[in-house]
Design a protein around this motif. Structure first.
Motif, PDB file in Angstrom:
ATOM      1  N   UNK A 100       0.726  -0.860  -0.147  1.00 11.93           N
ATOM      2  CA  UNK A 100      -0.037  -0.299   0.118  1.00 11.93           C
ATOM      3  C   UNK A 100       0.375   1.773   0.294  1.00 11.93           C
ATOM      4  N   UNK A 101       1.799   1.294   0.685  1.00 14.92           N
ATOM      5  CA  UNK A 101       3.115   2.672   1.140  1.00 14.92           C
ATOM      6  C   UNK A 101       3.636   2.658  -0.530  1.00 14.92           C
ATOM      7  N   UNK A 102       3.905   1.670  -1.292  1.00 23.24           N
ATOM      8  CA  UNK A 102       4.397   1.839  -2.820  1.00 23.24           C
ATOM      9  C   UNK A 102       3.092   2.282  -3.798  1.00 23.24           C
ATOM     10  N   UNK A 103       1.823   2.078  -3.628  1.00 23.32           N
ATOM     11  CA  UNK A 103       0.695   2.482  -4.286  1.00 23.32           C
ATOM     12  C   UNK A 103       1.141   3.801  -4.216  1.00 23.32           C
ATOM     13  N   UNK A 104       0.774   4.447  -3.176  1.00 23.99           N
ATOM     14  CA  UNK A 104       0.631   5.434  -2.344  1.00 23.99           C
ATOM     15  C   UNK A 104       1.815   6.921  -3.364  1.00 23.99           C
ATOM     16  N   UNK A 105       2.862   6.433  -2.465  1.00 20.01           N
ATOM     17  CA  UNK A 105       3.945   7.214  -2.866  1.00 20.01           C
ATOM     18  C   UNK A 105       4.887   6.528  -4.569  1.00 20.01           C
TER      19      UNK A 105
END
Length: 366
Positions: free
Chosen positions: A168-173
């Protein structure tokens, strides 16, 4: 414990939640002043059809934010389907159904980017450096991971489920989103993304001298109350207690006719004492724009039958144009695929640019 670890551990404390709400209110005002300062990442797992909980909880707000001028990125999280499942199910139908729901609700592909995980290799490649920035104990402390582990009944958790917060962090960043519409239960995921962004810059520095590689994404908290399913339990696709956006008016009426209420004939809005009745009143309120107290007073002593009839009428009236548009879209698969491919091309370009920045910061640009 480091400052970042403190933030992650305390992301759901009362004081932290109060700060998040206050900051969310400030951000909402800032959007009116200059929406160009914000980029939003939001999305859904294609594990089934979208229902009223999705619409009132997130989808309607996405359209409002888009229309306020905020750059909006909408993810069809197809890789996340397999975090806790043995197969993908009818994935093609569900992905195209999600795209149709988005468009029918008012997401404009000319102003918003609709894309899916499996088509964006560079996004998923960010998982590798990001995983080096978190510890196993931090992942086990994440509320979603903890609840999944408790629900496994002895079945081993997949590695993808354990690292779900990092994905999810990769999705956001990857798209440099600095704003994420979330409910209170999702704050730990957002805090994990903030921690990863902070640790990356601390460990590797910056790709460019004048700015960090990643922004620190902030929460825009939803003001929509938690909606119950028609059985009085948590609204869930797996429980079969939802009203899907693509259902017909007759199907909606049949489901609501069986909705759980109570034995009291006089209808009142009492979320604590009469949660099932209050839930139906809230659905009518969200669909009509009238307050639940006003609706309850109008029904008076006419009982649950009158309440269910009113809710049915309000929801079907609100959903009618969306359902008609959705039917047209589902009959034109080529158009849905064109929208998704165009969004994937934009997302892939952004992901490659971000990955290039990451490589430069890590001195791996050779």
């Amino acid at each position: 414990m480091s400052t970042a670890e403190d933030a992650l551990a305390n992301s759901t404390s009362d004081a932290s939640l109060a700060r998040s709400k206050a900051r969310s209110a400030q951000i909402d005002l800032a959007i009116d002043e200059d929406p160009s300062k914000f980029r939003i990442l939001t999305g859904d797992r294609p594990t089934g059809h979208l229902h009223l909980g999705h619409y009132f909880g997130t989808l309607r707000n996405r359209v409002l934010l888009q229309d306020r001028g905020v750059e909006t990125w909408v993810l069809v999280a197809d890789y996340q389907v397999i975090t806790d499942r043995d197969g993908v199910g009818p994935i093609r139908e569900r992905v195209l159904g999600l795209v149709a729901d988005y468009l029918a609700a008012g997401i404009d592909p000319e102003r918003s980017t609709i894309f899916n995980h499996s088509a964006i290799p560079a996004l998923n490649q960010l998982m590798l450096p990001f995983l080096s920035l978190v510890t196993e104990s931090e992942l086990h402390r994440n509320p979603t991971v903890k609840s999944e582990l408790e629900a496994t009944n002895g079945r081993a958790m997949t590695g993808l489920m354990l690292t779900y917060p990092v994905h999810q962090a990769a999705d956001i960043l990857f798209c440099k989103a600095n704003l994420v519409p979330v409910g209170q239960d999702q704050l730990p995921h957002l805090e994990q993304a903030r921690v990863i962004a902070q640790r990356f810059d601390k460990r590797y520095g910056r790709a460019d001298a004048d700015r960090p590689v990643f922004p620190r994404p902030e929460a825009l908290l939803s003001e929509t109350p938690l909606l119950l399913g028609t059985d009085g339990q948590k609204m869930s696709k797996s429980r079969g207690n939802t009203i899907e956006l693509g259902m017909s008016a007759d199907e909606t009426a049949r489901i609501l006719k069986k909705a759980k209420t109570d034995a009291e004939r006089v209808i009142t809005y009492d979320p604590q004492g009469r949660p099932e009745v209050a839930n139906l009143l809230m659905l009518a309120s969200l669909a009509s724009g009238r307050s639940p107290e006003e609706i309850a007073e109008g029904i008076g002593d006419r009982g649950a039958g009158a309440l269910k009839a009113l809710v049915t009428e309000a929801l079907n009236e609100m959903l009618a144009p969306m359902r008609a548009r959705r039917g047209e879209l589902m009959a034109d698969e080529a158009h849905l695929l064109d929208v998704l491919r165009a969004g994937n091309a934009r997302a892939a370009e952004q992901a490659e640019a971000t990955l290039d920045e990451v490589r430069r910061a890590m001195r791996m640009d050779y």
